[in-house]
Design a protein around this motif. Structure first.
Motif, PDB file in Angstrom:
ATOM      1  N   SER A 167       0.832  -1.213   0.000  1.00  0.00           N
ATOM      2  CA  SER A 167       0.000   0.000   0.000  1.00  0.00           C
ATOM      3  C   SER A 167       0.861   1.256   0.000  1.00  0.00           C
ATOM      4  CB  SER A 167      -0.939   0.005   1.200  1.00  0.00           C
ATOM      5  OG  SER A 167      -0.213   0.048   2.423  1.00  0.00           O
ATOM      6  N   ALA A 168       1.981   1.219   0.741  1.00  0.00           N
ATOM      7  CA  ALA A 168       2.883   2.371   0.761  1.00  0.00           C
ATOM      8  C   ALA A 168       3.497   2.612  -0.612  1.00  0.00           C
ATOM      9  CB  ALA A 168       3.981   2.161   1.803  1.00  0.00           C
ATOM     10  N   ALA A 214      -1.076   8.288   4.676  1.00  0.00           N
ATOM     11  CA  ALA A 214      -2.346   7.999   3.992  1.00  0.00           C
ATOM     12  C   ALA A 214      -2.604   6.497   3.919  1.00  0.00           C
ATOM     13  CB  ALA A 214      -2.334   8.610   2.591  1.00  0.00           C
ATOM     14  N   ALA A 215      -1.544   5.704   3.737  1.00  0.00           N
ATOM     15  CA  ALA A 215      -1.701   4.242   3.709  1.00  0.00           C
ATOM     16  C   ALA A 215      -2.234   3.737   5.040  1.00  0.00           C
ATOM     17  CB  ALA A 215      -0.361   3.579   3.375  1.00  0.00           C
ATOM     18  N   GLY A 216      -1.735   4.299   6.131  1.00  0.00           N
ATOM     19  CA  GLY A 216      -2.230   3.912   7.449  1.00  0.00           C
ATOM     20  C   GLY A 216      -3.690   4.264   7.631  1.00  0.00           C
ATOM     21  N   ILE A 271      -5.850   1.630   5.049  1.00  0.00           N
ATOM     22  CA  ILE A 271      -6.001   0.197   5.338  1.00  0.00           C
ATOM     23  C   ILE A 271      -5.912  -0.122   6.823  1.00  0.00           C
ATOM     24  CG2 ILE A 271      -5.052  -0.368   3.079  1.00  0.00           C
ATOM     25  CD1 ILE A 271      -2.534  -1.389   4.530  1.00  0.00           C
ATOM     26  N   GLY A 272      -5.790   0.916   7.674  1.00  0.00           N
ATOM     27  CA  GLY A 272      -5.682   0.716   9.108  1.00  0.00           C
ATOM     28  C   GLY A 272      -7.013   0.416   9.775  1.00  0.00           C
ATOM     29  N   PRO A 273      -7.030   0.363  11.124  1.00  0.00           N
ATOM     30  CA  PRO A 273      -8.239   0.008  11.882  1.00  0.00           C
ATOM     31  C   PRO A 273      -9.416   0.941  11.651  1.00  0.00           C
ATOM     32  CG  PRO A 273      -6.280  -0.038  13.276  1.00  0.00           C
ATOM     33  CD  PRO A 273      -5.871   0.592  11.987  1.00  0.00           C
ATOM     34  N   ILE A 287       1.241   6.165  12.402  1.00  0.00           N
ATOM     35  CA  ILE A 287       0.666   7.483  12.692  1.00  0.00           C
ATOM     36  C   ILE A 287      -0.658   7.649  11.950  1.00  0.00           C
ATOM     37  CG2 ILE A 287       0.947   9.968  12.290  1.00  0.00           C
ATOM     38  CD1 ILE A 287       3.899   9.645  12.912  1.00  0.00           C
ATOM     39  N   GLY A 288      -0.683   7.284  10.664  1.00  0.00           N
ATOM     40  CA  GLY A 288      -1.919   7.374   9.902  1.00  0.00           C
ATOM     41  C   GLY A 288      -2.983   6.427  10.420  1.00  0.00           C
ATOM     42  N   ALA A 289      -2.555   5.240  10.875  1.00  0.00           N
ATOM     43  CA  ALA A 289      -3.511   4.247  11.367  1.00  0.00           C
ATOM     44  C   ALA A 289      -4.205   4.709  12.639  1.00  0.00           C
ATOM     45  CB  ALA A 289      -2.796   2.919  11.612  1.00  0.00           C
ATOM     46  N   ARG A 290      -3.575   5.624  13.374  1.00  0.00           N
ATOM     47  CA  ARG A 290      -4.181   6.138  14.611  1.00  0.00           C
ATOM     48  C   ARG A 290      -5.320   7.107  14.336  1.00  0.00           C
ATOM     49  NH1 ARG A 290       1.288   7.338  16.441  1.00  0.00           N
ATOM     50  NH2 ARG A 290       2.044   5.732  17.854  1.00  0.00           N
ATOM     51  N   MET A 291      -5.355   7.683  13.166  1.00  0.00           N
ATOM     52  CA  MET A 291      -6.333   8.721  12.879  1.00  0.00           C
ATOM     53  C   MET A 291      -7.722   8.111  12.666  1.00  0.00           C
ATOM     54  SD  MET A 291      -4.322  11.447  10.475  1.00  0.00           S
ATOM     55  CE  MET A 291      -5.569  12.668  10.759  1.00  0.00           C
ATOM     56  N   ASP A 292      -8.696   8.636  13.393  1.00  0.00           N
ATOM     57  CA  ASP A 292     -10.076   8.164  13.302  1.00  0.00           C
ATOM     58  C   ASP A 292     -10.955   9.320  12.840  1.00  0.00           C
ATOM     59  OD1 ASP A 292     -12.480   6.913  13.483  1.00  0.00           O
ATOM     60  OD2 ASP A 292     -12.505   6.747  15.676  1.00  0.00           O
TER      61      ASP A 292
END
Length: 390
Positions: free
Chosen positions: A18-19, A39-41, A44-46, A278-283
């Motif tokens: 994805s990166a 942006a990848a995080g 495809i993140g949580p 860092i991106g995956a943390r963003m909700d």
């Protein structure tokens, strides 16, 4: 007992693929590639497609990139030069941190957050990012030019202050905080002394005997980095401070520059995971009014920090061109903001609203500052060939 590595391998494959895909799209759009990792995080993140359902262990693996980054900085700093840099930058760092603290405090009070939340917000947002700041500066500038030296010293002093803030949140105030701070300094001095003795009487003799075998120099140096990082963590300091101590202790060796080159690809891989996390943390779905206010303040904070550092460095009689560039490079909040939030939430000192405010403000500064620096100044990942330097 057999360990199932398939989920971890799948997640690493998903992150790297994805990166790479988003990195290609961002480069075609002439955007900074670090933003593609973030942006990848998000994608495809949580909180996105949930290909990666739990980003916590990815965050922990990604922190290895930060450890290696601090170790490589130490490898390129002679101890005498480091002491001189601390003397020059301590006043600038303390002055700017105080100014940014006051600005964040007043904004938090203006949006009617409680005083305790406002104080923690101000403490979390007064620092600049060591990872982004050092990632976006060309290696030649970082290690061989005055601007790189000034930037490194400011960030290191900030890291010491940030560690102190986190200790304060974990143990409370009063005499306990003073005792903990003194103990932290004593531990730091003790680790430095032991590391330098270890290099002089063990590492250097081993290098002199086996330095013709490059693999041995590589694995021994890497082991030295992780040993002091873990020891530093065990005695109550940070992994990063231990890695930095390991780096400056071994900088006296003539193989330090060669080791620095060999470790760079390894560092880059783990930093991809760091920015993905860092991106995956963003909700974005869980956003509220304080998230929007955090975005607004993030925009304001980039301007305040750029102006504050420019003014402070100008008062220190640095060159105008350098002051403006360093102001831009240090205009973001720090990854320590997330650690401050974590410590404050565990101690039940911070509200959920204030936590969202800090995280969205920090992410906003990351995006704006990175975009500004990559588009305007030399970096290893600039789109323009005229600005791309490493």
């Amino acid at each position: 007992m057999q360990i199932n590595l398939a989920p971890l391998i799948f997640e690493l494959c998903a992150i790297v693929i994805s990166a790479a895909i988003l990195g290609t799209l961002f480069l075609y759009a002439r955007q900074p590639i670090i933003l593609a990792y973030i942006a990848a995080g998000m994608l495809i993140g949580p909180n996105g497609l949930q290909v990666i359902r739990d980003a916590e262990h990815i965050t922990q693996i990604g922190n290895l990139g930060v450890i290696l980054l601090l170790f490589l900085i130490g490898l390129n700093l002679q101890p005498k030069k480091l002491i001189q840099l601390f003397k020059e930058s301590s006043i600038i760092t303390l002055g700017t941190c105080s100014f940014f603290f006051l600005g964040a405090l007043l904004f938090a009070l203006a949006i009617q957050l409680p005083m305790q939340d406002a104080l923690i917000i101000a403490a979390a947002l007064m620092f600049s990012s060591t990872v982004i700041g050092l990632k976006l500066i060309p290696t030649t500038t970082l290690h061989h030019k005055h601007m790189g030296e000034v930037m490194t010293s400011i960030l290191l002093v900030q890291d010491i202050i940030a560690i102190t803030v986190i200790i304060f949140l974990n143990i409370g105030g009063g005499n306990a905080m003073l005792v903990a701070f003194i103990m932290m300094l004593l531990k730091f001095v003790a680790l430095c002394s032991l590391a330098f003795l270890g290099v002089r009487y063990m590492i250097l003799p081993l290098f002199q005997r086996f330095d013709v075998i490059q693999e041995y120099s590589f694995v021994t140096t890497l082991a030295w980095c992780f040993f002091w990082a873990e020891l530093s963590h065990q005695v109550g300091l940070s992994y990063e401070s231990g890695a930095f101590i390991a780096g400056i202790s071994i900088a006296v060796s003539r193989v330090s520059q060669a080791i620095s080159v060999h470790l760079k690809p390894l560092r880059e891989f783990f930093l991809i995971l760091f920015f993905f996390a860092i991106g995956a943390r963003m909700d974005l779905a869980g956003s509220n009014i304080y998230s929007l206010l955090g975005i607004l303040f993030g925009i304001i904070l980039v301007v305040i920090k750029a102006w504050g550092f420019t003014l402070a460095l100008a008062l220190a009689h640095e060159k105008p061109s350098m002051t403006r560039e360093l102001g831009a490079r240090l205009s973001q909040a720090s990854e320590f903001s997330f650690l401050v939030v974590y410590a404050a939430m565990n101690a039940e000192l911070l509200s959920v609203e204030a936590s969202m405010f800090i995280q969205t403000a920090t992410m906003t500064t990351f995006i704006i500052s990175t975009y500004w620096v990559v588009r305007r100044y030399p970096t290893p990942i600039s789109i323009s060939s005229n600005l791309r330097q490493d």
